[in-house]
Design a protein around this motif. Structure first.
Motif, PDB file in Angstrom:
ATOM      1  N   VAL A 136     -19.970   6.136  53.454  1.00  0.00           N
ATOM      2  CA  VAL A 136     -20.407   4.856  52.893  1.00  0.00           C
ATOM      3  C   VAL A 136     -20.223   3.742  53.918  1.00  0.00           C
ATOM      4  O   VAL A 136     -19.229   3.709  54.651  1.00  0.00           O
ATOM      5  CB  VAL A 136     -19.607   4.536  51.607  1.00  0.00           C
ATOM      6  N   GLN A 137     -21.195   2.843  53.947  1.00  0.00           N
ATOM      7  CA  GLN A 137     -21.064   1.625  54.750  1.00  0.00           C
ATOM      8  C   GLN A 137     -20.732   0.464  53.816  1.00  0.00           C
ATOM      9  O   GLN A 137     -21.429   0.232  52.826  1.00  0.00           O
ATOM     10  CB  GLN A 137     -22.364   1.326  55.502  1.00  0.00           C
ATOM     11  N   ILE A 138     -19.652  -0.249  54.140  1.00  0.00           N
ATOM     12  CA  ILE A 138     -19.240  -1.409  53.343  1.00  0.00           C
ATOM     13  C   ILE A 138     -19.733  -2.660  54.062  1.00  0.00           C
ATOM     14  O   ILE A 138     -19.314  -2.953  55.185  1.00  0.00           O
ATOM     15  CB  ILE A 138     -17.710  -1.447  53.173  1.00  0.00           C
ATOM     16  N   GLN A 139     -20.614  -3.391  53.401  1.00  0.00           N
ATOM     17  CA  GLN A 139     -21.250  -4.566  54.012  1.00  0.00           C
ATOM     18  C   GLN A 139     -20.637  -5.846  53.444  1.00  0.00           C
ATOM     19  O   GLN A 139     -20.743  -6.124  52.249  1.00  0.00           O
ATOM     20  CB  GLN A 139     -22.759  -4.549  53.743  1.00  0.00           C
ATOM     21  N   GLY A 140     -19.975  -6.626  54.324  1.00  0.00           N
ATOM     22  CA  GLY A 140     -19.379  -7.889  53.907  1.00  0.00           C
ATOM     23  C   GLY A 140     -20.391  -9.030  53.979  1.00  0.00           C
ATOM     24  O   GLY A 140     -21.091  -9.179  54.987  1.00  0.00           O
ATOM     25  N   ASN A 141     -20.479  -9.818  52.898  1.00  0.00           N
ATOM     26  CA  ASN A 141     -21.458 -10.916  52.822  1.00  0.00           C
ATOM     27  C   ASN A 141     -20.781 -12.212  52.360  1.00  0.00           C
ATOM     28  O   ASN A 141     -19.741 -12.185  51.692  1.00  0.00           O
ATOM     29  CB  ASN A 141     -22.586 -10.565  51.854  1.00  0.00           C
ATOM     30  N   CYS A 142     -21.431 -13.337  52.695  1.00  0.00           N
ATOM     31  CA  CYS A 142     -20.920 -14.667  52.326  1.00  0.00           C
ATOM     32  C   CYS A 142     -22.066 -15.511  51.745  1.00  0.00           C
ATOM     33  O   CYS A 142     -23.236 -15.141  51.853  1.00  0.00           O
ATOM     34  CB  CYS A 142     -20.343 -15.381  53.556  1.00  0.00           C
ATOM     35  N   ASP A 143     -21.702 -16.638  51.142  1.00  0.00           N
ATOM     36  CA  ASP A 143     -22.766 -17.556  50.713  1.00  0.00           C
ATOM     37  C   ASP A 143     -23.199 -18.408  51.910  1.00  0.00           C
ATOM     38  O   ASP A 143     -22.666 -18.279  53.010  1.00  0.00           O
ATOM     39  CB  ASP A 143     -22.316 -18.403  49.516  1.00  0.00           C
ATOM     40  N   ARG A 144     -24.146 -19.296  51.709  1.00  0.00           N
ATOM     41  CA  ARG A 144     -24.776 -20.013  52.810  1.00  0.00           C
ATOM     42  C   ARG A 144     -23.942 -21.152  53.373  1.00  0.00           C
ATOM     43  O   ARG A 144     -24.262 -21.700  54.425  1.00  0.00           O
ATOM     44  CB  ARG A 144     -26.144 -20.559  52.368  1.00  0.00           C
ATOM     45  N   ARG A 145     -22.864 -21.515  52.700  1.00  0.00           N
ATOM     46  CA  ARG A 145     -22.063 -22.637  53.164  1.00  0.00           C
ATOM     47  C   ARG A 145     -21.151 -22.212  54.316  1.00  0.00           C
ATOM     48  O   ARG A 145     -20.615 -21.105  54.319  1.00  0.00           O
ATOM     49  CB  ARG A 145     -21.237 -23.208  52.014  1.00  0.00           C
ATOM     50  N   GLY A 146     -20.971 -23.088  55.266  1.00  0.00           N
ATOM     51  CA  GLY A 146     -20.145 -22.800  56.430  1.00  0.00           C
ATOM     52  C   GLY A 146     -20.971 -22.339  57.611  1.00  0.00           C
ATOM     53  O   GLY A 146     -22.159 -22.025  57.503  1.00  0.00           O
ATOM     54  N   SER A 147     -20.339 -22.265  58.776  1.00  0.00           N
ATOM     55  CA  SER A 147     -21.049 -21.880  59.999  1.00  0.00           C
ATOM     56  C   SER A 147     -21.284 -20.372  60.031  1.00  0.00           C
ATOM     57  O   SER A 147     -20.630 -19.590  59.323  1.00  0.00           O
ATOM     58  CB  SER A 147     -20.238 -22.300  61.230  1.00  0.00           C
ATOM     59  N   GLU A 148     -22.209 -19.988  60.901  1.00  0.00           N
ATOM     60  CA  GLU A 148     -22.515 -18.561  61.035  1.00  0.00           C
ATOM     61  C   GLU A 148     -21.313 -17.790  61.589  1.00  0.00           C
ATOM     62  O   GLU A 148     -21.018 -16.674  61.140  1.00  0.00           O
ATOM     63  CB  GLU A 148     -23.729 -18.379  61.954  1.00  0.00           C
ATOM     64  N   VAL A 149     -20.636 -18.388  62.570  1.00  0.00           N
ATOM     65  CA  VAL A 149     -19.482 -17.698  63.180  1.00  0.00           C
ATOM     66  C   VAL A 149     -18.372 -17.502  62.149  1.00  0.00           C
ATOM     67  O   VAL A 149     -17.785 -16.417  62.039  1.00  0.00           O
ATOM     68  CB  VAL A 149     -18.969 -18.499  64.393  1.00  0.00           C
ATOM     69  N   TYR A 150     -18.078 -18.555  61.389  1.00  0.00           N
ATOM     70  CA  TYR A 150     -17.010 -18.456  60.396  1.00  0.00           C
ATOM     71  C   TYR A 150     -17.357 -17.429  59.321  1.00  0.00           C
ATOM     72  O   TYR A 150     -16.530 -16.597  58.943  1.00  0.00           O
ATOM     73  CB  TYR A 150     -16.761 -19.827  59.756  1.00  0.00           C
ATOM     74  N   ASN A 151     -18.577 -17.486  58.825  1.00  0.00           N
ATOM     75  CA  ASN A 151     -18.985 -16.560  57.772  1.00  0.00           C
ATOM     76  C   ASN A 151     -19.063 -15.116  58.274  1.00  0.00           C
ATOM     77  O   ASN A 151     -18.809 -14.172  57.510  1.00  0.00           O
ATOM     78  CB  ASN A 151     -20.334 -16.988  57.188  1.00  0.00           C
ATOM     79  N   MET A 152     -19.391 -14.935  59.553  1.00  0.00           N
ATOM     80  CA  MET A 152     -19.413 -13.577  60.110  1.00  0.00           C
ATOM     81  C   MET A 152     -17.997 -12.989  60.110  1.00  0.00           C
ATOM     82  O   MET A 152     -17.791 -11.824  59.737  1.00  0.00           O
ATOM     83  CB  MET A 152     -19.979 -13.602  61.523  1.00  0.00           C
ATOM     84  N   ALA A 153     -17.010 -13.803  60.511  1.00  0.00           N
ATOM     85  CA  ALA A 153     -15.616 -13.335  60.508  1.00  0.00           C
ATOM     86  C   ALA A 153     -15.118 -13.094  59.084  1.00  0.00           C
ATOM     87  O   ALA A 153     -14.397 -12.120  58.809  1.00  0.00           O
ATOM     88  CB  ALA A 153     -14.733 -14.360  61.221  1.00  0.00           C
ATOM     89  N   LEU A 154     -15.516 -13.985  58.161  1.00  0.00           N
ATOM     90  CA  LEU A 154     -15.107 -13.823  56.765  1.00  0.00           C
ATOM     91  C   LEU A 154     -15.714 -12.554  56.163  1.00  0.00           C
ATOM     92  O   LEU A 154     -15.060 -11.833  55.396  1.00  0.00           O
ATOM     93  CB  LEU A 154     -15.531 -15.055  55.960  1.00  0.00           C
ATOM     94  N   GLY A 155     -16.947 -12.251  56.535  1.00  0.00           N
ATOM     95  CA  GLY A 155     -17.591 -11.022  56.052  1.00  0.00           C
ATOM     96  C   GLY A 155     -16.851  -9.769  56.530  1.00  0.00           C
ATOM     97  O   GLY A 155     -16.715  -8.792  55.785  1.00  0.00           O
ATOM     98  N   TRP A 156     -16.350  -9.799  57.789  1.00  0.00           N
ATOM     99  CA  TRP A 156     -15.563  -8.668  58.300  1.00  0.00           C
ATOM    100  C   TRP A 156     -14.271  -8.486  57.497  1.00  0.00           C
ATOM    101  O   TRP A 156     -13.888  -7.358  57.162  1.00  0.00           O
ATOM    102  CB  TRP A 156     -15.208  -8.879  59.775  1.00  0.00           C
ATOM    103  N   ARG A 157     -13.604  -9.591  57.196  1.00  0.00           N
ATOM    104  CA  ARG A 157     -12.354  -9.494  56.434  1.00  0.00           C
ATOM    105  C   ARG A 157     -12.613  -8.911  55.045  1.00  0.00           C
ATOM    106  O   ARG A 157     -11.828  -8.103  54.540  1.00  0.00           O
ATOM    107  CB  ARG A 157     -11.690 -10.873  56.318  1.00  0.00           C
ATOM    108  N   ARG A 158     -13.705  -9.320  54.419  1.00  0.00           N
ATOM    109  CA  ARG A 158     -14.029  -8.814  53.085  1.00  0.00           C
ATOM    110  C   ARG A 158     -14.360  -7.312  53.118  1.00  0.00           C
ATOM    111  O   ARG A 158     -13.947  -6.555  52.231  1.00  0.00           O
ATOM    112  CB  ARG A 158     -15.197  -9.614  52.502  1.00  0.00           C
ATOM    113  N   ALA A 159     -15.075  -6.869  54.132  1.00  0.00           N
ATOM    114  CA  ALA A 159     -15.412  -5.444  54.242  1.00  0.00           C
ATOM    115  C   ALA A 159     -14.160  -4.608  54.524  1.00  0.00           C
ATOM    116  O   ALA A 159     -13.952  -3.532  53.938  1.00  0.00           O
ATOM    117  CB  ALA A 159     -16.455  -5.239  55.336  1.00  0.00           C
ATOM    118  N   ASN A 160     -13.300  -5.112  55.400  1.00  0.00           N
ATOM    119  CA  ASN A 160     -12.106  -4.346  55.790  1.00  0.00           C
ATOM    120  C   ASN A 160     -11.061  -4.284  54.677  1.00  0.00           C
ATOM    121  O   ASN A 160     -10.328  -3.293  54.570  1.00  0.00           O
ATOM    122  CB  ASN A 160     -11.489  -4.951  57.052  1.00  0.00           C
TER     123      ASN A 160
END
Length: 216
Positions: free
Chosen positions: A143-167
């Motif tokens: 299985v691939q776990i895909q971390g996602n965020c809403d549109r608020r915030g910068s791309e860099v911040y949301n990319m890091a937040l998505g990694w934390r959510r997936a992990n």
């Protein structure tokens, strides 16, 4: 003179009777006494399969006495140790039915996060337990776990937040016994929103981990 002869004859008879009686009482001994002469030398012979050379008696007459029957040694058989065979009872194989009706990739099986958070809620934990059961019964699924965020915030911040959510989801599934090699993680940040409306309800839908079966 006649008296001496009588005494000699009587003595000889007594000796003969004594020897005959001795031979009857002790049949294991063989006496070789000549009927014509009491000076017959001792010889050799065989008794019960044993060769011997007889020896003269201690009396005044030469006689041959066969050796006693050799004692037969009783050979005790070696103690036979009883070999106790270990009986192993084969365990019945546990047949696990595949959970074919469970769709781990369905959107309703996504887990969702509060704003700006990667903390699992009680509802998320319940979904992860169902996912773990599915993966335990389908051991070839990756299985691939895909971390996602809403549109608020910068791309860099949301990319890091998505990694934390997936992990965080991967770590919890590993605690439930799922091999980490079967769990791949990726972050899409805010690049793949499920809902495009600019509302709080839509933002809540996009803050999620989505599960995709990549191989079976």
């Amino acid at each position: 003179m006649l008296k001496k002869m009588k005494i000699t004859i009587i003595s000889n008879l007594i000796v003969r009777v004594f020897m005959i009686a001795f031979a009857v009482i002790f049949p294991a001994s063989v006496y070789a006494i000549s009927s014509s002469s009491w000076n017959t030398p001792c010889g050799s012979g065989n008794y019960a399969g044993t060769s011997y050379l007889s020896t003269p008696c201690s009396s005044s007459y030469n006689c041959c006495i066969a050796p006693n029957k050799p004692a037969v040694k009783k050979v005790q058989p070696a103690a036979v140790k009883k070999q106790i065979k270990k009986v192993t009872v084969a365990k019945k194989p546990v047949i696990v039915k595949k959970v074919s009706t469970y769709n781990i990739s369905a959107n309703y099986n996504d887990i969702h996060f509060p704003f700006n958070s990667a903390i699992l809620t009680s509802k998320d934990i319940a979904i992860l337990h169902r996912d773990a059961e599915y993966l335990k019964h389908n051991k070839n699924v990756v299985v691939q776990i895909q971390g996602n965020c809403d549109r608020r915030g910068s791309e860099v911040y949301n990319m890091a937040l998505g990694w934390r959510r997936a992990n965080i989801a991967k770590s919890y599934l590993e605690k439930l016994g799922i091999n980490g090699n079967r769990l791949k993680t990726i972050s899409f940040g805010k690049e793949k929103p499920l809902c495009t409306a600019h509302t709080l309800a839509c933002y809540a839908i996009n803050r999620r981990d989505h599960f995709v079966v990549v191989s079976k």
